[in-house]
Write a protein that holds these residues in place. Structure first.
Motif, PDB file in Angstrom:
ATOM      1  N   MET A   1       0.850  -1.180   0.000  1.00 21.82           N
ATOM      2  CA  MET A   1       0.000   0.000   0.000  1.00 21.82           C
ATOM      3  C   MET A   1       0.892   1.238   0.000  1.00 21.82           C
ATOM      4  SD  MET A   1      -3.202   0.454   2.362  1.00 21.82           S
ATOM      5  CE  MET A   1      -4.004   1.898   2.801  1.00 21.82           C
ATOM      6  N   ASP A   2       0.633   2.092  -0.914  1.00 26.78           N
ATOM      7  CA  ASP A   2       1.428   3.304  -1.099  1.00 26.78           C
ATOM      8  C   ASP A   2       1.097   4.325  -0.013  1.00 26.78           C
ATOM      9  OD1 ASP A   2       3.146   5.046  -2.235  1.00 26.78           O
ATOM     10  OD2 ASP A   2       1.898   5.536  -3.964  1.00 26.78           O
ATOM     11  N   LEU A   3       2.001   5.235   0.264  1.00 27.10           N
ATOM     12  CA  LEU A   3       1.782   6.282   1.260  1.00 27.10           C
ATOM     13  C   LEU A   3       0.641   7.203   0.846  1.00 27.10           C
ATOM     14  CD1 LEU A   3       2.747   7.522   3.910  1.00 27.10           C
ATOM     15  CD2 LEU A   3       4.331   8.913   2.581  1.00 27.10           C
ATOM     16  N   THR A   4       0.463   7.400  -0.448  1.00 24.47           N
ATOM     17  CA  THR A   4      -0.626   8.246  -0.926  1.00 24.47           C
ATOM     18  C   THR A   4      -1.975   7.671  -0.517  1.00 24.47           C
ATOM     19  OG1 THR A   4       0.724   8.901  -2.807  1.00 24.47           O
ATOM     20  CG2 THR A   4      -1.629   9.332  -2.958  1.00 24.47           C
ATOM     21  N   TRP A   5      -2.138   6.344  -0.621  1.00 20.39           N
ATOM     22  CA  TRP A   5      -3.398   5.724  -0.219  1.00 20.39           C
ATOM     23  C   TRP A   5      -3.650   5.877   1.277  1.00 20.39           C
ATOM     24  CZ3 TRP A   5      -7.165   4.758  -3.306  1.00 20.39           C
ATOM     25  CH2 TRP A   5      -6.900   4.505  -4.651  1.00 20.39           C
ATOM     26  N   ALA A   6      -2.602   5.820   2.069  1.00 15.79           N
ATOM     27  CA  ALA A   6      -2.750   6.018   3.511  1.00 15.79           C
ATOM     28  C   ALA A   6      -3.214   7.441   3.808  1.00 15.79           C
ATOM     29  CB  ALA A   6      -1.434   5.727   4.218  1.00 15.79           C
ATOM     30  N   ARG A   7      -2.671   8.392   3.088  1.00 16.78           N
ATOM     31  CA  ARG A   7      -3.090   9.792   3.276  1.00 16.78           C
ATOM     32  C   ARG A   7      -4.540   9.986   2.852  1.00 16.78           C
ATOM     33  NH1 ARG A   7       2.377  12.589   0.890  1.00 16.78           N
ATOM     34  NH2 ARG A   7       3.654  12.223   2.749  1.00 16.78           N
ATOM     35  N   VAL A   8      -4.934   9.356   1.751  1.00 14.83           N
ATOM     36  CA  VAL A   8      -6.321   9.466   1.280  1.00 14.83           C
ATOM     37  C   VAL A   8      -7.268   8.838   2.300  1.00 14.83           C
ATOM     38  CG1 VAL A   8      -7.946   8.640  -0.473  1.00 14.83           C
ATOM     39  CG2 VAL A   8      -5.740   9.597  -1.167  1.00 14.83           C
ATOM     40  N   LEU A   9      -6.920   7.670   2.811  1.00 14.37           N
ATOM     41  CA  LEU A   9      -7.774   7.011   3.806  1.00 14.37           C
ATOM     42  C   LEU A   9      -7.868   7.832   5.092  1.00 14.37           C
ATOM     43  CD1 LEU A   9      -6.745   3.284   3.364  1.00 14.37           C
ATOM     44  CD2 LEU A   9      -8.872   4.390   2.640  1.00 14.37           C
ATOM     45  N   PHE A  10      -6.756   8.413   5.510  1.00 11.58           N
ATOM     46  CA  PHE A  10      -6.775   9.259   6.706  1.00 11.58           C
ATOM     47  C   PHE A  10      -7.671  10.476   6.486  1.00 11.58           C
ATOM     48  CE2 PHE A  10      -5.057  12.834   9.151  1.00 11.58           C
ATOM     49  CZ  PHE A  10      -5.233  12.334  10.434  1.00 11.58           C
ATOM     50  N   THR A  11      -7.572  11.108   5.339  1.00 12.84           N
ATOM     51  CA  THR A  11      -8.401  12.273   5.029  1.00 12.84           C
ATOM     52  C   THR A  11      -9.875  11.904   5.020  1.00 12.84           C
ATOM     53  OG1 THR A  11      -6.610  13.227   3.719  1.00 12.84           O
ATOM     54  CG2 THR A  11      -8.823  14.100   3.338  1.00 12.84           C
ATOM     55  N   LEU A  12     -10.205  10.780   4.416  1.00 10.40           N
ATOM     56  CA  LEU A  12     -11.604  10.344   4.395  1.00 10.40           C
ATOM     57  C   LEU A  12     -12.104  10.016   5.798  1.00 10.40           C
ATOM     58  CD1 LEU A  12     -11.667   8.125   1.188  1.00 10.40           C
ATOM     59  CD2 LEU A  12     -12.679  10.401   1.499  1.00 10.40           C
ATOM     60  N   LEU A  13     -11.270   9.417   6.613  1.00 15.64           N
ATOM     61  CA  LEU A  13     -11.657   9.100   7.983  1.00 15.64           C
ATOM     62  C   LEU A  13     -11.928  10.372   8.782  1.00 15.64           C
ATOM     63  CD1 LEU A  13     -11.917   6.785  10.089  1.00 15.64           C
ATOM     64  CD2 LEU A  13      -9.545   7.286  10.676  1.00 15.64           C
ATOM     65  N   VAL A  14     -11.049  11.346   8.675  1.00 17.46           N
ATOM     66  CA  VAL A  14     -11.235  12.617   9.391  1.00 17.46           C
ATOM     67  C   VAL A  14     -12.479  13.336   8.885  1.00 17.46           C
ATOM     68  CG1 VAL A  14     -10.231  14.902   9.774  1.00 17.46           C
ATOM     69  CG2 VAL A  14      -8.803  12.866   9.973  1.00 17.46           C
ATOM     70  N   PHE A  15     -12.713  13.314   7.595  1.00 15.05           N
ATOM     71  CA  PHE A  15     -13.896  13.956   7.031  1.00 15.05           C
ATOM     72  C   PHE A  15     -15.166  13.281   7.538  1.00 15.05           C
ATOM     73  CE2 PHE A  15     -17.148  14.272   3.689  1.00 15.05           C
ATOM     74  CZ  PHE A  15     -17.312  15.641   3.687  1.00 15.05           C
ATOM     75  N   ASN A  16     -15.163  11.960   7.613  1.00 16.46           N
ATOM     76  CA  ASN A  16     -16.340  11.247   8.112  1.00 16.46           C
ATOM     77  C   ASN A  16     -16.601  11.562   9.580  1.00 16.46           C
ATOM     78  OD1 ASN A  16     -17.079  10.025   5.718  1.00 16.46           O
ATOM     79  ND2 ASN A  16     -15.753   8.267   6.065  1.00 16.46           N
ATOM     80  N   PHE A  17     -15.549  11.662  10.385  1.00 20.18           N
ATOM     81  CA  PHE A  17     -15.732  12.056  11.782  1.00 20.18           C
ATOM     82  C   PHE A  17     -16.278  13.471  11.890  1.00 20.18           C
ATOM     83  CE2 PHE A  17     -12.590   8.702  13.176  1.00 20.18           C
ATOM     84  CZ  PHE A  17     -13.567   7.937  13.813  1.00 20.18           C
ATOM     85  N   PHE A  18     -15.837  14.355  11.021  1.00 15.67           N
ATOM     86  CA  PHE A  18     -16.339  15.724  11.015  1.00 15.67           C
ATOM     87  C   PHE A  18     -17.825  15.762  10.668  1.00 15.67           C
ATOM     88  CE2 PHE A  18     -17.116  19.741   8.709  1.00 15.67           C
ATOM     89  CZ  PHE A  18     -16.877  20.621   9.752  1.00 15.67           C
ATOM     90  N   VAL A  19     -18.232  15.001   9.667  1.00 15.53           N
ATOM     91  CA  VAL A  19     -19.647  14.936   9.283  1.00 15.53           C
ATOM     92  C   VAL A  19     -20.469  14.337  10.429  1.00 15.53           C
ATOM     93  CG1 VAL A  19     -21.295  13.882   7.682  1.00 15.53           C
ATOM     94  CG2 VAL A  19     -19.184  14.903   6.814  1.00 15.53           C
ATOM     95  N   LEU A  20     -19.949  13.319  11.076  1.00 14.20           N
ATOM     96  CA  LEU A  20     -20.642  12.718  12.212  1.00 14.20           C
ATOM     97  C   LEU A  20     -20.796  13.730  13.348  1.00 14.20           C
ATOM     98  CD1 LEU A  20     -21.823  10.211  13.606  1.00 14.20           C
ATOM     99  CD2 LEU A  20     -19.501   9.707  14.391  1.00 14.20           C
ATOM    100  N   MET A  21     -19.763  14.510  13.594  1.00 14.00           N
ATOM    101  CA  MET A  21     -19.832  15.530  14.634  1.00 14.00           C
ATOM    102  C   MET A  21     -20.904  16.577  14.295  1.00 14.00           C
ATOM    103  SD  MET A  21     -16.838  18.039  16.043  1.00 14.00           S
ATOM    104  CE  MET A  21     -16.785  18.933  14.510  1.00 14.00           C
ATOM    105  N   LEU A  22     -20.958  17.005  13.040  1.00  7.60           N
ATOM    106  CA  LEU A  22     -21.985  17.961  12.634  1.00  7.60           C
ATOM    107  C   LEU A  22     -23.382  17.378  12.808  1.00  7.60           C
ATOM    108  CD1 LEU A  22     -20.516  19.601   9.415  1.00  7.60           C
ATOM    109  CD2 LEU A  22     -20.698  20.570  11.702  1.00  7.60           C
ATOM    110  N   TYR A  23     -23.543  16.114  12.475  1.00  5.87           N
ATOM    111  CA  TYR A  23     -24.847  15.459  12.629  1.00  5.87           C
ATOM    112  C   TYR A  23     -25.262  15.431  14.098  1.00  5.87           C
ATOM    113  CZ  TYR A  23     -28.404  11.858  12.792  1.00  5.87           C
ATOM    114  OH  TYR A  23     -29.558  11.173  13.050  1.00  5.87           O
TER     115      TYR A  23
END
Length: 61
Positions: A1-23
């Motif tokens: 797994m490339d480092l770029t994919w890890a960064r993308v997954l981390f960004t998506l995870l943080v974004f999902n937590f942010f959306v959950l917090m807003l909800y």
């Protein structure tokens, strides 16, 4: 797994937590609690407390 994919997954995870917090914050069930806290800030008299420990030698000029 490339480092770029890890960064993308981390960004998506943080974004999902942010959306959950807003909800959670904007859900109707929690609205009354946030309204009370907001109103308490507005109702605060904004007057400073009396200086109980006033000391002229505290370094302020």
């Amino acid at each position: 797994m490339d480092l770029t994919w890890a960064r993308v997954l981390f960004t998506l995870l943080v974004f999902n937590f942010f959306v959950l917090m807003l909800y959670i914050v904007y859900h109707k069930r929690n609205k009354s609690g946030y309204q009370e806290v907001g109103q308490s800030i507005i109702d605060d008299p904004d007057t400073p407390a009396e200086n109980v420990h006033s000391n002229p030698d505290n370094g302020a000029k």
